[in-house]
Enzyme design. Structure first.
Site, PDB file in Angstrom:
ATOM      1  N   CYS A   1       0.873  -1.173   0.000  1.00  0.00           N
ATOM      2  CA  CYS A   1       0.000   0.000   0.000  1.00  0.00           C
ATOM      3  C   CYS A   1       0.912   1.224   0.000  1.00  0.00           C
ATOM      4  CB  CYS A   1      -0.994  -0.014   1.155  1.00  0.00           C
ATOM      5  SG  CYS A   1      -0.305   0.111   2.806  1.00  0.00           S
TER       6      CYS A   1
ATOM      7  N   CYS B   1      -2.277   1.730  -3.905  1.00  0.00           N
ATOM      8  CA  CYS B   1      -1.053   2.455  -4.276  1.00  0.00           C
ATOM      9  C   CYS B   1      -1.037   2.849  -5.749  1.00  0.00           C
ATOM     10  CB  CYS B   1       0.201   1.695  -3.869  1.00  0.00           C
ATOM     11  SG  CYS B   1       0.307  -0.007  -4.387  1.00  0.00           S
TER      12      CYS B   1
ATOM     13  N   CYS C   1       2.603   1.429  -7.418  1.00  0.00           N
ATOM     14  CA  CYS C   1       2.909   0.018  -7.198  1.00  0.00           C
ATOM     15  C   CYS C   1       3.697  -0.534  -8.378  1.00  0.00           C
ATOM     16  CB  CYS C   1       1.627  -0.788  -7.002  1.00  0.00           C
ATOM     17  SG  CYS C   1       0.910  -0.585  -5.365  1.00  0.00           S
TER      18      CYS C   1
END
Length: 197
Positions: free
Chosen positions: A72, A146, A150
């Site tokens: 996250c 995210c 990510c």
């Protein structure tokens, strides 16, 4: 590892980290508390995780256990709760790591509190960044809010769990998030053929 075994750069990095922490907590703890109690422990735990990942990526060590990475933004709430559930349920039959694109300073106290209610201790966890080798070593990468931050690697299994961010919420609001994460972790473990306790 003793100070004599560290390179000059490593010694400076540890001393700088300890100095920053001592300054931040001046008047709360003695100046040695950060350096002697926390910095080496956190550094060792993060280094162990990265070395395990490197060994797996380079095919030097793989015990066959499924490995899951929870990501996250701040690695302070959702991904920490997922890590806690996973480790609690899998009991060593699978490996879990967590990380964030912008790690916070500490794990969300409400997340620690609600996980404690179900018998899972997050008090010794700490937010950490994700690294390329950790992502590459994972069999499954679970992302939680995210977005573009990510990491994406071809051939990797990804799951995106859409969950409310518990940042700034009280325990009443975080409990349903905790329970939903627990449900999803159980499903993931079943999908990986990991028997849960």
């Amino acid at each position: 590892m003793t100070e004599q075994m560290l390179t000059v750069d490593q010694q400076l990095a540890l001393e700088s980290a300890a100095t920053r922490l001592a300054e931040q907590y001046e008047g709360v703890f003695g100046p040695e508390a950060a350096a002697t109690n926390f910095v080496p422990v956190v550094a060792e735990r993060f280094a162990r995780q990265r070395l395990q990942a490197f060994a797996r990526v380079e095919a030097k060590a793989d015990d066959g256990r499924p490995t899951v990475l929870f990501l996250c933004v701040h690695n302070a709430g959702r991904s920490q709760m997922a890590l806690g559930w996973f480790n609690h349920l899998a009991r060593g039959r699978a490996v879990a790591w967590s990380g964030g694109s912008e790690p916070a300073n500490e794990v969300n106290p409400a997340a620690i509190s609600v996980m404690h209610e179900v018998g899972i201790d997050l008090s010794t966890e700490f937010p950490k960044p994700w690294t390329d080798e950790i992502v590459q070593a994972a069999d499954v990468v679970v992302t939680m809010g995210c977005g573009d931050a990510c990491p994406l690697f071809p051939g990797k299994r990804y799951e995106d769990w859409v969950l409310d961010d518990p940042a700034g919420m009280g325990v009443e609001a975080v409990r349903p998030i905790r329970d939903e994460i627990g449900r999803r972790v159980r499903e993931l473990l079943a999908d990986l053929d990991v028997v849960v306790s």
